[in-house]
Design an enzyme around this catalytic site. Sequence first.
Site, PDB file in Angstrom:
ATOM      1  N   ILE A   1       5.703  -7.846   1.734  1.00  0.00           N
ATOM      2  CA  ILE A   1       4.913  -6.628   1.602  1.00  0.00           C
ATOM      3  C   ILE A   1       5.870  -5.449   1.712  1.00  0.00           C
ATOM      4  CG2 ILE A   1       3.069  -5.217   2.612  1.00  0.00           C
ATOM      5  CD1 ILE A   1       1.719  -7.738   3.524  1.00  0.00           C
TER       6      ILE A   1
ATOM      7  N   ASP B   1     -13.908 -11.071  12.117  1.00  0.00           N
ATOM      8  CA  ASP B   1     -12.778 -10.915  13.044  1.00  0.00           C
ATOM      9  C   ASP B   1     -12.594  -9.431  13.380  1.00  0.00           C
ATOM     10  OD1 ASP B   1     -10.639 -11.494  14.665  1.00  0.00           O
ATOM     11  OD2 ASP B   1      -9.205 -11.770  13.033  1.00  0.00           O
TER      12      ASP B   1
END
Length: 427
Positions: free
Chosen positions: A133, A256
Amino acid sequence: MGDEKGMKRMLLECSFSDKLCIVQHQQYEIIIVPALLVGVFLITVGVILWLFLRGKRSQQQSPGLQGNAPVPPSRSLNQEAGEHGRSVFVPLKETTVESLLKTSTHALAKLQVPREQLSEVLEQIYNGSCGAIYRSKMHTGDPAKSKSVVLKTLKESAGLHEIQDFLGRIQFYQYLGKHQNLVQLEGCCTEGLPLYMVLEDMAQGDLLSFLWTCRRDVMTMDGLLYDLSEVQIYHIGKQVLLALEFLQDKHLFHGDVAARNILIQCDLTAKLCGLGLAYEVHTHGAISSTRTIPLKWLAPERLLQRPAGIRGDIWSFGILLYEMVTLGAPPYPEVPPVSILQHLQRRKIMKRPSSCTHTMYGLMKSCWRWSEDSRPSLRELCSRLETAAQTADDKAVLQVPELVVPELYAAVAGISVDSLSYSHSFL
């Protein structure tokens, strides 16, 4: 005496030379005593077998041993997602990467970003197992309008199924559309390798890291205030609820909700990220059996391997409020991760932190009701947050003197240290 008289009567019925009568009497003892022993043995074996089966059943219901639990399938949201939303899974009919990319080009045509608009200077901010990334610049022809973006890449050695999944996640972003409290997809580069997913840059990082910085004696850094008040907690919390409502309207849930999955901008705009569970539910109608979630953020029904749903997100939202008011403390600090289910089964919840008002603690407790149906809805919770913010203290700054040791935090929270080293958790 009664037994002796009975014996005499028995002996009188036969002669003294006839031993059959006496032998027959002794046979009762020979038969009864072993029968009793066999009966006791069978009962003991039955009890042992019952305890063994109950232990096995308890193990099946208990969560994992490393502070994480596999995610159970979702409730009826699986079916609803399939009924109300179109599939975003790219059909895998091609046998080569080139043909697969060519097939997906039409579906992703509106999202394509010319590669020449992306700066060749790439700053690597994370290197994952699926790909690196980077932070980069996206140019539009006007230098004043260039903006920082994040490029999520897929390794060039990826197989057909990995490419298919990467393209499906891009299409999932396209299906979701834009929301002010979700990380936005700026575009993609998928007409050839390497594949790029272009996302907006949240340079300030995740909320958990922000909360830890608030513990330090720092007023501002890069234009971001690090003095957090109760009102600001309500402000951030409301934005998270708005993002969850957006997902619920699309018959999805997050799965989550935690400070590590929320990104922060300089003006304290909060954006929910980590939508991998929502993607799997919408695309496959189920959640991967290999995906795990830290136990201490899960609602009891999730720990018991029951179907997941939006009410589980509400439980986790209560944990998020605790994280914010304690400036990033791990939940249930005195309970080992593997014992959290037994702790909750005894109807125990976290005590009110010293920095937490009774109003905020009341909101937390309403999220932590054992029964899913008794927890407030997202809309009700949002309304209660707005009401609480009107009378909350906007002057007093939350203070926690201890600095965080990441290794110790990870052990208490039941998560890996590696997951804390990267503050941009994208889909």
